[in-house]
Design an enzyme around this catalytic site. Sequence first.
Site, mmCIF file in Angstrom:
data_model
loop_
_atom_site.group_PDB
_atom_site.id
_atom_site.type_symbol
_atom_site.label_atom_id
_atom_site.label_comp_id
_atom_site.label_asym_id
_atom_site.label_seq_id
_atom_site.Cartn_x
_atom_site.Cartn_y
_atom_site.Cartn_z
ATOM 1 N N ARG A 148 50.024 34.928 36.973
ATOM 2 C CA ARG A 148 48.641 34.505 36.976
ATOM 3 C C ARG A 148 48.077 34.809 38.321
ATOM 4 O O ARG A 148 48.589 35.146 39.291
ATOM 5 C CB ARG A 148 48.555 32.984 36.861
ATOM 6 N N GLN A 149 46.526 35.019 38.290
ATOM 7 C CA GLN A 149 45.878 35.305 39.405
ATOM 8 C C GLN A 149 45.364 34.183 40.359
ATOM 9 O O GLN A 149 44.721 33.253 39.621
ATOM 10 C CB GLN A 149 44.803 36.449 39.293
ATOM 11 N N SER A 172 42.803 33.239 44.135
ATOM 12 C CA SER A 172 41.912 33.753 45.063
ATOM 13 C C SER A 172 42.604 33.408 46.446
ATOM 14 O O SER A 172 42.879 32.393 46.454
ATOM 15 C CB SER A 172 40.444 33.254 44.884
ATOM 16 N N HIS A 180 44.962 45.487 36.565
ATOM 17 C CA HIS A 180 46.133 46.255 36.083
ATOM 18 C C HIS A 180 46.872 46.140 37.447
ATOM 19 O O HIS A 180 48.193 46.176 37.320
ATOM 20 C CB HIS A 180 45.680 47.489 35.630
ATOM 21 N N PRO A 236 37.434 31.491 45.855
ATOM 22 C CA PRO A 236 36.807 32.796 46.768
ATOM 23 C C PRO A 236 35.736 32.512 47.573
ATOM 24 O O PRO A 236 35.547 33.178 48.676
ATOM 25 C CB PRO A 236 36.453 33.879 45.426
ATOM 26 N N GLU A 264 44.106 53.405 39.322
ATOM 27 C CA GLU A 264 44.974 52.486 39.971
ATOM 28 C C GLU A 264 45.954 53.355 40.640
ATOM 29 O O GLU A 264 46.542 52.625 41.776
ATOM 30 C CB GLU A 264 45.905 52.174 38.587
ATOM 31 N N TYR A 313 50.812 53.421 29.448
ATOM 32 C CA TYR A 313 49.505 53.865 28.640
ATOM 33 C C TYR A 313 49.997 54.556 27.083
ATOM 34 O O TYR A 313 49.437 54.236 26.123
ATOM 35 C CB TYR A 313 48.766 54.640 29.257
ATOM 36 N N TYR A 336 41.924 38.731 45.187
ATOM 37 C CA TYR A 336 43.105 37.549 44.633
ATOM 38 C C TYR A 336 44.656 38.244 44.635
ATOM 39 O O TYR A 336 44.706 39.644 44.765
ATOM 40 C CB TYR A 336 42.738 37.275 43.327
ATOM 41 N N VAL A 387 35.836 36.123 37.410
ATOM 42 C CA VAL A 387 36.424 35.257 36.539
ATOM 43 C C VAL A 387 38.073 35.459 36.175
ATOM 44 O O VAL A 387 38.295 36.831 36.293
ATOM 45 C CB VAL A 387 35.667 35.484 34.952
#
Length: 413
Positions: free
Chosen positions: A206-207, A209, A88, A279, A140, A98, A191, A388
């Site tokens: 997108r993520q 590493s 997040h 990673p 967070e 939320y 990442y 992942v």
Amino acid sequence: MLSQKSTETVRATLPAVGEAIGTITDLFYRKLFTAHPELLRNLFNRANQSAGTQRQALAGAIAAFATALVERPGVRPDALLSRIAHKHASLGVSATQYPVVHRHLSAAIAEVLGDAVTEEVAAAWDEVYWLMANSLIEIERRLYAEQGALAGGTWRQWEVAERIQETADVVTFRIRPADGRPAPAFTAGQYVSVQVELADGARQIRQYSLTNAPGATVRSFAVKRLDEGEGPAGEVSGHLHDQVREGDLLTVSAPYGDIALDATDAPLLLASAGIGCTPMVAMLEDLVATGHQGPVVVVHADRSPADHALRADQERLVTKLARGTAQVWYERPEGDWPAERTGHADLSGIEIPDGVQVYLCGPLPFMRSVRTQLLERGVNPSAIHYEVFGPDLWLAPRATAGTTDARPSDVAG
């Protein structure tokens, strides 16, 4: 912890909610995106939504969290919460979002379960939601503070300093802060999120590493072009491959991720497949830089030597370790490649040091296979860590359901 009254209600209704949770989450997302289409365009991964994996992940997380509350009252499932909170934070999620999620999720539960959702049932599941939401908001907020950012303010502009074609379908981007301010600190294995504006105006995220050692001024991440096909799969990787060149600016988050090496000389096993090596390369860089003296076993599986991204970096770093070894498998090897290293990774012939800490990254079938092999050889489940990218459908509930080997299907019915 849940109130006693809500605990009894959630325990009684958990089977019914678990049975319907997939339908509930499907309806929730449809309601959410109808009311807020900008969230699908600019926050949620359209590929995961199209494939249905995000709905599966949400269903598993809700069921796992509720199960933990009734089976282990007073024990907050921090492993599950930490993984979600890091994702997040990398997306810039804020506390104000939320209540929006709560409104549409509650409506979906009521619509799917109908008359079964009495005032008492609604109140109990509201309590579950806000316990989870407030815990995530708290974590967070801390993560943002550690990066010196306001809640949701994770984004900065970075300039592409160099672009390196690693393989036919993998490119490394080396980036530096465009504003000249210091790059934020990170730990090996973390990442960053990269946000790009696509041709239709959507800002998809997108993520990726980080692949260099912590402390480097210029940061690196590698992007594999995903297979093209129907739907939005591969739209961000394709954009980065086709459109981004040296000198261009990218919108990048601060680094996040809850997988990090312990600062000890404990034995390590770093297992990866395909682009999951990224990673691991950062971890190897860190181990070399810190002079790690313990044994390090590197396992990698790939389609072929030509597909093996960052291969030279892996080989170079392993040779610099005091006690480093590497074992590589190829499905389509070239030249005089040993038969026992052809095909899928098989750890039966590899010595596993006592007290090993394991880090996994790669496609889910690979990680499931390696984890199963390690468990069969007596490795403690708590010593196996994984990363992942995309919705976590594999092990997130295991720390919350009171067992060491739960799957989303185990807790969601």
